[in-house]
Design an enzyme around this catalytic site. Structure first.
Site, PDB file in Angstrom:
ATOM      1  N   TYR A  98       0.809  -1.224   0.000  1.00  0.00           N
ATOM      2  CA  TYR A  98       0.000   0.000   0.000  1.00  0.00           C
ATOM      3  C   TYR A  98       0.844   1.276   0.000  1.00  0.00           C
ATOM      4  O   TYR A  98       0.481   2.246  -0.697  1.00  0.00           O
ATOM      5  CB  TYR A  98      -0.984  -0.014   1.165  1.00  0.00           C
ATOM      6  CG  TYR A  98      -2.184  -0.897   0.890  1.00  0.00           C
ATOM      7  CD1 TYR A  98      -3.301  -0.405   0.232  1.00  0.00           C
ATOM      8  CD2 TYR A  98      -2.190  -2.237   1.262  1.00  0.00           C
ATOM      9  CE1 TYR A  98      -4.398  -1.209  -0.047  1.00  0.00           C
ATOM     10  CE2 TYR A  98      -3.274  -3.060   0.996  1.00  0.00           C
ATOM     11  CZ  TYR A  98      -4.368  -2.546   0.334  1.00  0.00           C
ATOM     12  OH  TYR A  98      -5.444  -3.358   0.056  1.00  0.00           O
ATOM     13  N   GLU A 140      -8.623  -7.471   4.690  1.00  0.00           N
ATOM     14  CA  GLU A 140      -7.792  -8.516   4.086  1.00  0.00           C
ATOM     15  C   GLU A 140      -7.107  -9.370   5.143  1.00  0.00           C
ATOM     16  O   GLU A 140      -7.033 -10.599   5.004  1.00  0.00           O
ATOM     17  CB  GLU A 140      -6.777  -7.872   3.146  1.00  0.00           C
ATOM     18  CG  GLU A 140      -7.417  -7.325   1.875  1.00  0.00           C
ATOM     19  CD  GLU A 140      -6.640  -6.193   1.237  1.00  0.00           C
ATOM     20  OE1 GLU A 140      -5.425  -6.061   1.529  1.00  0.00           O
ATOM     21  OE2 GLU A 140      -7.244  -5.420   0.458  1.00  0.00           O
ATOM     22  N   ARG A 203      -5.815 -15.202 -12.759  1.00  0.00           N
ATOM     23  CA  ARG A 203      -7.210 -14.889 -13.055  1.00  0.00           C
ATOM     24  C   ARG A 203      -8.109 -15.574 -12.027  1.00  0.00           C
ATOM     25  O   ARG A 203      -7.707 -16.560 -11.395  1.00  0.00           O
ATOM     26  CB  ARG A 203      -7.601 -15.375 -14.459  1.00  0.00           C
ATOM     27  CG  ARG A 203      -6.785 -14.754 -15.585  1.00  0.00           C
ATOM     28  CD  ARG A 203      -7.022 -13.267 -15.756  1.00  0.00           C
ATOM     29  NE  ARG A 203      -6.318 -12.767 -16.928  1.00  0.00           N
ATOM     30  CZ  ARG A 203      -5.059 -12.317 -16.903  1.00  0.00           C
ATOM     31  NH1 ARG A 203      -4.371 -12.301 -15.764  1.00  0.00           N
ATOM     32  NH2 ARG A 203      -4.485 -11.872 -18.019  1.00  0.00           N
ATOM     33  N   GLN A 204      -9.328 -15.064 -11.893  1.00  0.00           N
ATOM     34  CA  GLN A 204     -10.281 -15.628 -10.946  1.00  0.00           C
ATOM     35  C   GLN A 204     -11.372 -16.399 -11.696  1.00  0.00           C
ATOM     36  O   GLN A 204     -11.871 -15.919 -12.726  1.00  0.00           O
ATOM     37  CB  GLN A 204     -10.938 -14.530 -10.093  1.00  0.00           C
ATOM     38  CG  GLN A 204     -10.003 -13.873  -9.091  1.00  0.00           C
ATOM     39  CD  GLN A 204      -9.030 -12.904  -9.733  1.00  0.00           C
ATOM     40  OE1 GLN A 204      -9.377 -12.168 -10.651  1.00  0.00           O
ATOM     41  NE2 GLN A 204      -7.790 -12.891  -9.263  1.00  0.00           N
ATOM     42  N   GLY A 272     -24.215 -15.618 -20.161  1.00  0.00           N
ATOM     43  CA  GLY A 272     -22.917 -16.117 -20.600  1.00  0.00           C
ATOM     44  C   GLY A 272     -22.221 -16.931 -19.527  1.00  0.00           C
ATOM     45  O   GLY A 272     -22.837 -17.743 -18.827  1.00  0.00           O
ATOM     46  N   GLY A 274     -21.343 -16.019 -16.779  1.00  0.00           N
ATOM     47  CA  GLY A 274     -21.852 -15.664 -15.455  1.00  0.00           C
ATOM     48  C   GLY A 274     -22.696 -16.753 -14.834  1.00  0.00           C
ATOM     49  O   GLY A 274     -23.082 -16.666 -13.673  1.00  0.00           O
ATOM     50  N   PRO A 277     -21.199 -19.202 -10.988  1.00  0.00           N
ATOM     51  CA  PRO A 277     -21.539 -19.201  -9.566  1.00  0.00           C
ATOM     52  C   PRO A 277     -22.963 -19.668  -9.297  1.00  0.00           C
ATOM     53  O   PRO A 277     -23.264 -20.205  -8.226  1.00  0.00           O
ATOM     54  CB  PRO A 277     -21.340 -17.743  -9.138  1.00  0.00           C
ATOM     55  CG  PRO A 277     -21.474 -16.956 -10.388  1.00  0.00           C
ATOM     56  CD  PRO A 277     -20.919 -17.833 -11.470  1.00  0.00           C
ATOM     57  N   VAL A 384     -19.229  -9.127 -10.473  1.00  0.00           N
ATOM     58  CA  VAL A 384     -18.630  -8.683 -11.722  1.00  0.00           C
ATOM     59  C   VAL A 384     -17.366  -9.492 -11.947  1.00  0.00           C
ATOM     60  O   VAL A 384     -16.518  -9.580 -11.064  1.00  0.00           O
ATOM     61  CB  VAL A 384     -18.282  -7.175 -11.670  1.00  0.00           C
ATOM     62  CG1 VAL A 384     -17.505  -6.761 -12.915  1.00  0.00           C
ATOM     63  CG2 VAL A 384     -19.538  -6.342 -11.531  1.00  0.00           C
ATOM     64  N   GLY A 386     -13.820  -9.662 -13.395  1.00  0.00           N
ATOM     65  CA  GLY A 386     -12.852  -8.652 -13.792  1.00  0.00           C
ATOM     66  C   GLY A 386     -13.051  -7.376 -12.997  1.00  0.00           C
ATOM     67  O   GLY A 386     -13.742  -7.355 -11.972  1.00  0.00           O
TER      68      GLY A 386
END
Length: 397
Positions: A98, A140, A203-204, A272, A274, A277, A384, A386
């Protein structure tokens, strides 16, 4: 929260900073990556940097946070902060990073705004930054403490399934054969892969199995670029190169869009990729014997493009009171409804909790339709994939 003196200064300078925030974030990233090239190579999404999406998301979050502080001095925008913190935790962000961000962000502000950045202005915006940064650090640290996995862990691919021409599912088990930490339906994992140029990109991907599974399972859509956006580096690597027996690095599960099964009616709307989940949520609901109404809405180009469609239908069919409404732009005959999502004749029960995942235009359209049907804004939750560009246009949210 924000001191009265700083609040007055931020309020007075917010229009100028807001007008220049795009230039500021562009200069910030240029400075940051020049000083720390490994951050772009191994941490930041190079595709989002190239397209400008990450710059937009950062600009939106800063402006939204500052606006919230001056309008609500005694409250913290925890929904926004939690979403950012979960993404940071999945990437392994640490407190020591940070101050680095602060250094280059405020140097960029000074470069772009010049003499307008007086000592008073710099002090006020520094206070804003550290209020946001320290809040994220605290969230976090709590997420890391709650996680049953520290750092990255190696997982072996035990199954690969071609769901559609552009979507592949991967099922993995831990290489060390150790316990598999739990997660909540709707969460994602970060996947780190080495690329041909020596970079390690992350990537997630949402987990597509219900909690309690001894494996990790996720689906990846191959991202094809255009004139403004490059091809997806990681998605194309996974499609082209990763097979059964290969090993990937996965983070612990994170993500704040999680199923809250209170017994209320539910609406799960996706478009799409999405859908991912929503599959985990539906499987959990089916396993738990959820009895309240569940409305399942999905939009896609065609039935052939509808990834995990058989799971979508099968889990919905297991529920006591569920209905599906699948919308296809092409080839809808006998498979669903033609065109874009239209909830005009879709029954939405009173007290419905809605979960949305898909492109932003889709989620905005569905949200507006749900509000018109009387669903409370607080009962509409979204994810969302990204950078969260919804934050870049707070008025639309």
């Amino acid at each position: 929260m924000l001191s009265e003196q700083s609040a007055a200064t931020v309020r007075a300078t917010l229009p100028a900073v807001g007008a220049a925030i795009g230039e500021i974030t562009e200069r910030f990233y240029a400075r940051l990556f020049e000083a720390h090239p490994a951050l772009l190579r191994d941490l930041f999404n190079r595709g989002n940097q190239a397209s400008g999406a990450q710059k937009q998301a950062l600009a939106g979050s800063i402006a939204a946070f500052a606006t919230h502080l001056v309008n609500n001095p005694d409250q913290r925008p925890d929904l926004m902060l939690n979403r950012i913190a979960h993404k940071h935790a999945s990437l392994g962000i640490v407190p020591e990073q940070y101050p680095i961000v602060h250094e280059h962000l405020f140097a960029a502000i000074a470069e772009i705004l010049g003499d307008a950045v007086t000592e008073e202005v710099a002090a006020a915006w520094t206070e804003v930054y550290w209020l946001m940064a320290n809040a994220l650090i605290a969230i976090e640290e709590r997420l890391y403490a709650q996680s049953e996995q520290t750092g990255w862990r190696e997982w072996k691919v035990v199954e690969r399934t071609e769901e559609t021409a552009d979507v592949a599912s991967f099922k993995l088990r831990p290489v060390d054969d150790g316990p598999v930490p739990g997660y909540r339906a709707g969460q994602y994992v970060s996947v780190g892969v080495p690329l041909a140029d020596g970079a390690r990109q992350i990537r997630q991907y949402s987990l597509t199995a219900a909690p309690g599974s001894p494996e990790r399972q996720f689906a990846v859509k191959r991202v094809t670029g255009d004139a403004a956006t490059p091809d997806g580096e990681v998605s194309n690597h996974l499609h082209a190169s990763v097979r059964v027996g290969d090993v990937l690095q996965l983070s612990a599960p994170y993500g704040d869009l999680v199923l809250q099964d209170t017994g209320a009616p539910l609406l799960l709307a996706s478009a799409g990729i999405g859908v991912t989940p929503m599959i985990a949520m539906l499987e959990q609901l089916a396993d738990a014997g959820h009895g309240a109404p569940v409305t399942v809405v999905h939009a896609d180009r065609s039935p052939e493009n509808h990834a995990l469609r058989s799971d979508h239908e099968a889990y919905a069919a297991k529920l006591a009171d569920a209905r599906t409404a699948f919308f296809y732009e092409q080839g809808a005959e006998g498979a669903g409804r033609p065109g874009l999502v239209d909830l005009a004749d879709v029954e939405v029960a009173a007290g419905t909790q809605a979960y949305l995942c898909g492109p932003l235009p889709f989620m905005r359209a569905v949200r507006e339709q749900l509000l018109a049907k009387g669903v409370a804004p607080a009962d509409i939750h979204y994810e969302v994939f990204g950078p969260d560009l919804w934050l870049a246009q707070p008025a639309a949210a």
